[in-house]
Design a protein around this motif. Structure first.
Motif, short mmCIF file in Angstrom:
data_model
loop_
_atom_site.label_atom_id
_atom_site.label_comp_id
_atom_site.label_asym_id
_atom_site.label_seq_id
_atom_site.Cartn_x
_atom_site.Cartn_y
_atom_site.Cartn_z
N TYR A 154 53.35 11.45 -24.32
CA TYR A 154 52.09 11.73 -25.00
C TYR A 154 51.31 12.80 -24.23
O TYR A 154 51.24 12.77 -23.00
N LEU A 155 50.73 13.70 -24.98
CA LEU A 155 49.75 14.61 -24.40
C LEU A 155 48.40 13.90 -24.44
O LEU A 155 48.13 13.12 -25.36
N THR A 156 47.58 14.16 -23.44
CA THR A 156 46.22 13.64 -23.47
C THR A 156 45.27 14.78 -23.14
O THR A 156 45.58 15.65 -22.31
N VAL A 157 44.13 14.79 -23.79
CA VAL A 157 43.07 15.75 -23.51
C VAL A 157 41.81 14.96 -23.22
O VAL A 157 41.42 14.10 -24.02
N ASP A 158 41.20 15.23 -22.09
CA ASP A 158 39.98 14.52 -21.70
C ASP A 158 38.84 15.53 -21.59
O ASP A 158 38.85 16.40 -20.72
N MET A 159 37.87 15.41 -22.48
CA MET A 159 36.68 16.25 -22.41
C MET A 159 35.56 15.43 -21.78
O MET A 159 34.95 14.57 -22.42
N GLY A 160 35.34 15.65 -20.49
CA GLY A 160 34.29 14.94 -19.78
C GLY A 160 32.99 15.73 -19.77
O GLY A 160 32.78 16.65 -20.56
N GLY A 161 32.11 15.37 -18.84
CA GLY A 161 30.84 16.07 -18.75
C GLY A 161 30.91 17.35 -17.96
O GLY A 161 30.05 18.23 -18.09
N THR A 162 31.96 17.50 -17.14
CA THR A 162 32.08 18.66 -16.26
C THR A 162 33.39 19.40 -16.45
O THR A 162 33.43 20.64 -16.42
N ASN A 163 34.47 18.65 -16.65
CA ASN A 163 35.81 19.23 -16.71
C ASN A 163 36.54 18.89 -18.00
O ASN A 163 36.22 17.91 -18.68
N LEU A 164 37.53 19.73 -18.30
CA LEU A 164 38.50 19.44 -19.36
C LEU A 164 39.83 19.23 -18.66
O LEU A 164 40.25 20.06 -17.85
N ARG A 165 40.50 18.11 -18.97
CA ARG A 165 41.79 17.84 -18.34
C ARG A 165 42.84 17.65 -19.42
O ARG A 165 42.64 16.91 -20.39
N VAL A 166 43.96 18.36 -19.26
CA VAL A 166 45.09 18.25 -20.19
C VAL A 166 46.27 17.66 -19.41
O VAL A 166 46.61 18.14 -18.32
N CYS A 167 46.88 16.60 -19.97
CA CYS A 167 47.98 15.92 -19.28
C CYS A 167 49.18 15.75 -20.21
O CYS A 167 49.03 15.62 -21.42
N ASN A 168 50.36 15.72 -19.59
CA ASN A 168 51.57 15.26 -20.26
C ASN A 168 51.97 13.97 -19.56
O ASN A 168 52.26 13.96 -18.37
N VAL A 169 51.91 12.87 -20.31
CA VAL A 169 52.19 11.55 -19.74
C VAL A 169 53.49 11.02 -20.33
O VAL A 169 53.64 10.96 -21.56
N VAL A 170 54.41 10.64 -19.46
CA VAL A 170 55.64 9.99 -19.90
C VAL A 170 55.60 8.55 -19.40
O VAL A 170 55.57 8.31 -18.19
N LEU A 171 55.53 7.60 -20.34
CA LEU A 171 55.60 6.18 -20.00
C LEU A 171 57.07 5.82 -19.90
O LEU A 171 57.81 5.89 -20.89
N THR A 172 57.52 5.47 -18.71
CA THR A 172 58.95 5.30 -18.44
C THR A 172 59.41 3.86 -18.70
O THR A 172 58.61 2.96 -18.97
#
Length: 471
Positions: A81-99
């Motif tokens: 799954y890709l995740t995008v986190d829009m916080g108050g200061t930063n934007l974080r984009v992740c690729n998460v693999v649940l193994t």
């Protein structure tokens, strides 16, 4: 002075050489910021009532948003799954693999500091920025799947009304954002339109609040987690509620014993001003904020505001009793120019009785062009203690309110947010206040404890996406 013996419980000891008018005014301010155990319990009792009202969709300051995350993880969830986190200061984009390994995951991520102008720009600029960063991430990590779109969980940590997991209407902006054309609209539809326009190969499968993600990610590792909490730029918590105890979703005819995660959005607690002991500095913080009258509780405790409160106190002392006499406060007078990290370092400096206040001196000199005496530095450190102590004690009220409402006698609270970890003595002060509010016997250990949360906006969001795809 030990951690229990701060300005809440003992008299203030000033260094020699501080004028009487300064010590008198600092003592008055310390009294203004003091919140004793009885006051904490009264605030918490009002908090509990507002939590209940929010579940009933009555006129409550706390919206108690239903998130449609309905399961705790088992540890055996799998998928990418890709995740995008829009916080108050930063934007974080992740690729998460649940193994396949129980509780296992692999994560690749990129972080981007949100441009300052974005907070007050247009909706199109916001969604275009996020879509472009996701496109960059896919390209940089060779994740383009061709015609197959990757599932994406969007962590959007602002108050939203959801009627399903991949839909959410923004109720109001918080954390200093004020972007026209988003409030009252489905943020999933707006972001998906930006993805479509740029032909970005993703599809949004879950809209997640960071508190809910924190709850699920922490429970993935620790089944004793009962509350997920955020204490960083803002302040919020989530917990699992029984559907039968949420009157406002009665029309959905869900099983009464089915769980559903509630994102409390309790940063708005006491917007009606019935419980919290606001002082002149709180009123000024509210007046100069992008949204006066909103997020009352958050503005008294969260990381975005602790530094601003301390800054206002310093200016007040200068203007009324001549503290930092002769100093040029031009830079300090700039709105939001002091961060919470500055206040924390000041207090930590002051805790060492042998300290020459080198960090505090450097902060005031380098950031604000102020050259204080050693005695003045000690007063600055004391002010940091006064402000941060109140923040920690009030923060405990929200956690205690959930515990009392749910009859929670034992468990752990997963707390995410750098401010919680970095603010000097914050964790121990919050724990002490929780003990006072819940009135545990002196001979018992803390029954509800704070622990560092797992990655809610990355791992938690991916888990919610996986759990929601299971049906």
């Amino acid at each position: 002075m030990n951690e229990a013996q701060d300005v809440q419980s003992v008299g203030i000891h000033f260094p020699p050489g501080i004028p009487d008018k300064v010590t008198a005014e600092v003592s008055r301010i310390a009294q203004m910021f003091m919140v004793d155990g009885e006051s904490l319990r009264k605030i918490t009792d009002h908090f509990v009532k507002e939590l209940e009202r929010g579940l009933s969709d009555q006129d409550s300051d706390i919206s108690m948003n239903v998130t449609w995350a309905t399961k705790y993880p088992t540890g055996y969830e799998t998928g990418q799954y890709l995740t995008v986190d829009m916080g108050g200061t930063n934007l974080r984009v992740c690729n998460v693999v649940l193994t396949d390994e129980k509780g296992g995951y692999e994560i690749t991520q990129s972080k981007f500091k949100l441009p300052k102008g974005l907070k007050t720009g247009t909706a199109d600029e916001l969604w275009a920025y996020i879509a472009d960063r996701v496109a960059d991430f896919l390209r940089d990590h060779n994740l383009d799947q061709g015609d197959e779109k990757l599932p994406l969980a969007f962590t959007f940590s602002y108050p939203i009304t959801q009627d399903k997991i991949r839909h959410g209407v923004l109720q109001r902006w918080t954390k200093g954002f004020d972007i026209e054309g988003v409030e009252g609209h489905d943020v999933v539809a707006q972001l998906e339109a930006a993805f479509e326009e740029r032909d970005v190969g993703v599809r949004i499968v879950a809209l997640v609040n960071d508190t809910t993600g924190t709850l699920i990610a922490s429970a993935y590792k620790d089944p004793e987690i009962k509350i997920g909490s955020i204490f960083g730029t803002g302040c919020n918590s989530a917990y699992m509620e029984k559907c039968g105890r949420v009157p406002k979703i009665a029309d959905y005819k869900l099983p009464g014993d089915q769980n559903v995660a509630i994102n409390t959005e309790y940063g708005a607690f006491d917007n009606s001003h019935k419980a919290l002991p606001r002082c002149q500095f709180d009123l000024e913080v509210d007046r100069t904020s992008p949204r006066p009258g909103q997020q009352t509780y958050e503005k008294m405790v969260a990381g975005l505001y602790v530094g601003e409160i301390a800054r206002l106190v310093l200016i007040h002392l200068h203007d009324t009793v001549g503290f930092l006499e002769g100093a040029d406060l031009t830079r300090l007078r700039r709105l939001n120019s002091m961060e919470s990290s500055c206040v924390s370092k000041m207090e930590e400096d002051g805790a060492d009785t042998g300290s020459v206040m080198s960090e505090t001196k450097a902060i005031l000199s380098e950031q604000f062009g102020i050259e204080p005496t050693l005695q003045e530095l000690r007063v600055c450190c004391l002010l940091g203690e006064i402000v941060c102590t109140r923040a920690a004690r009030l923060y405990a009220c929200g956690i205690a309110a959930i515990c009392k409402k749910e009859g929670l006698k034992k468990g752990r609270v997963g707390v995410d947010g750098s401010t919680f970890e970095k603010l000097f003595r914050f964790k121990s002060r919050a724990a002490a206040a929780l003990r006072e509010i819940l009135e545990w016997p002196d001979d018992e250990e803390d029954l509800v404890t704070f622990v560092q949360a797992e990655d809610g906006s990355g791992i938690g969001a991916a888990l919610i996406a996986a759990l929601s795809s299971e049906g």
